[in-house]
Design a protein around this motif. Structure first.
Motif, PDB file in Angstrom:
ATOM      1  N   PRO A 188      37.599  36.905  45.825  1.00  0.00           N
ATOM      2  CA  PRO A 188      37.968  36.768  44.518  1.00  0.00           C
ATOM      3  C   PRO A 188      39.631  36.335  44.174  1.00  0.00           C
ATOM      4  O   PRO A 188      40.743  36.643  44.868  1.00  0.00           O
ATOM      5  N   GLY A 189      39.609  35.821  42.930  1.00  0.00           N
ATOM      6  CA  GLY A 189      40.562  34.771  42.978  1.00  0.00           C
ATOM      7  C   GLY A 189      41.457  33.571  44.133  1.00  0.00           C
ATOM      8  O   GLY A 189      41.946  32.892  43.676  1.00  0.00           O
ATOM      9  N   ASP A 190      40.268  33.074  44.865  1.00  0.00           N
ATOM     10  CA  ASP A 190      40.465  31.742  45.435  1.00  0.00           C
ATOM     11  C   ASP A 190      39.739  31.174  44.909  1.00  0.00           C
ATOM     12  O   ASP A 190      38.864  30.863  43.583  1.00  0.00           O
TER      13      ASP A 190
ATOM     14  N   ILE B 100      30.764  34.689  48.870  1.00  0.00           N
ATOM     15  CA  ILE B 100      31.951  35.765  48.264  1.00  0.00           C
ATOM     16  C   ILE B 100      31.904  36.948  49.717  1.00  0.00           C
ATOM     17  O   ILE B 100      31.213  37.727  49.772  1.00  0.00           O
ATOM     18  N   GLU B 101      33.430  36.924  50.625  1.00  0.00           N
ATOM     19  CA  GLU B 101      33.697  38.663  50.949  1.00  0.00           C
ATOM     20  C   GLU B 101      34.619  39.579  50.115  1.00  0.00           C
ATOM     21  O   GLU B 101      35.475  39.014  48.823  1.00  0.00           O
ATOM     22  N   ARG B 102      34.315  40.553  50.649  1.00  0.00           N
ATOM     23  CA  ARG B 102      35.524  41.381  49.487  1.00  0.00           C
ATOM     24  C   ARG B 102      35.949  42.032  50.974  1.00  0.00           C
ATOM     25  O   ARG B 102      35.588  42.330  51.647  1.00  0.00           O
ATOM     26  N   GLU B 103      37.661  41.198  50.423  1.00  0.00           N
ATOM     27  CA  GLU B 103      38.461  42.411  51.129  1.00  0.00           C
ATOM     28  C   GLU B 103      38.867  43.872  51.487  1.00  0.00           C
ATOM     29  O   GLU B 103      38.579  44.176  50.214  1.00  0.00           O
TER      30      GLU B 103
ATOM     31  N   ARG C 113      38.617  48.393  46.630  1.00  0.00           N
ATOM     32  CA  ARG C 113      38.840  49.835  46.549  1.00  0.00           C
ATOM     33  C   ARG C 113      40.372  49.498  44.857  1.00  0.00           C
ATOM     34  O   ARG C 113      40.418  50.775  44.390  1.00  0.00           O
ATOM     35  N   MET C 114      40.799  48.640  44.842  1.00  0.00           N
ATOM     36  CA  MET C 114      41.359  48.056  44.164  1.00  0.00           C
ATOM     37  C   MET C 114      41.900  46.504  43.294  1.00  0.00           C
ATOM     38  O   MET C 114      42.218  46.268  44.310  1.00  0.00           O
ATOM     39  N   THR C 115      42.319  46.192  42.553  1.00  0.00           N
ATOM     40  CA  THR C 115      42.390  44.473  41.335  1.00  0.00           C
ATOM     41  C   THR C 115      43.259  44.793  41.013  1.00  0.00           C
ATOM     42  O   THR C 115      43.839  45.217  40.508  1.00  0.00           O
ATOM     43  N   LEU C 116      44.829  43.742  41.390  1.00  0.00           N
ATOM     44  CA  LEU C 116      45.245  43.679  40.457  1.00  0.00           C
ATOM     45  C   LEU C 116      45.244  41.984  40.057  1.00  0.00           C
ATOM     46  O   LEU C 116      45.385  41.628  40.974  1.00  0.00           O
ATOM     47  N   ILE C 117      45.384  41.823  38.493  1.00  0.00           N
ATOM     48  CA  ILE C 117      44.860  40.540  38.122  1.00  0.00           C
ATOM     49  C   ILE C 117      46.032  40.699  37.789  1.00  0.00           C
ATOM     50  O   ILE C 117      47.014  41.515  36.644  1.00  0.00           O
TER      51      ILE C 117
END
Length: 169
Positions: A23-25, A133-136, A141-145
């Motif tokens: 996500p974000g890439d 799509i891979e999740r780190e 656990r949390m995402t900062l956008i």
């Protein structure tokens, strides 16, 4: 009595710049429409539909390496675009490139983008590209956008974004 053979659809191929993303890439797609017939393909239209987990980066669409805003119509959701390629001469190729961002809430799994080219006679060709799509671990656990910007932290001043920054806590 000589019979004209049926016309051929354009040959369509689609590729993605990388196989895996988080996500974000940002990923880049390339679609190639090739006319393998000895007759021109008239009024070729390309319709591209992205996975719900991807969003088009505004202004990134290029046709044969050049911006062509008059030929491109993007959907309001950012998931799809329609490109009027026009006529494609015998043996000629048209190339479309664009960038998409993986949404922050995208789950792990496959994101399939599908492209379909149609000409004035109704001949159709379809191609697709798959991105995993891979999740780190920490992103699960949390995402900062947000945006990293240059300058003061006031909302009144214009703020210039800094490209290519990823913040992890």
């Amino acid at each position: 009595i000589p019979l004209a053979r049926p016309s051929l659809a354009v040959s369509l191929s689609k590729s993605v710049s990388r196989l895996n993303a988080t996500p974000g890439d940002v990923v880049f797609y390339t679609i190639t429409a090739r006319n393998q017939d000895d007759r021109a393909r008239r009024q070729v239209t390309l319709v591209d539909t992205a996975s719900q987990w991807l969003r088009l980066r505004a202004g990134s669409v290029r046709v044969d390496g050049l911006a062509a805003p008059e030929a491109v119509t993007a959907s309001p959701s950012g998931r799809g675009l329609t490109i009027a390629l026009g006529d494609i001469a015998p043996g000629a190729t048209r190339t479309v490139t664009y960038a998409m961002t993986v949404r922050a809430d995208a789950p792990a799994g496959q994101a399939v983008n599908r492209a379909e080219a149609t000409d004035s006679r109704g001949n159709r060709a379809v191609a697709s590209a798959t991105l995993r799509i891979e999740r780190e671990t920490i992103a699960g656990r949390m995402t900062l956008i947000g945006r990293v910007t240059r300058g003061d932290c006031t909302v009144m001043d214009p703020r210039e974004g800094i490209a290519g920054v990823r913040v992890m806590l």
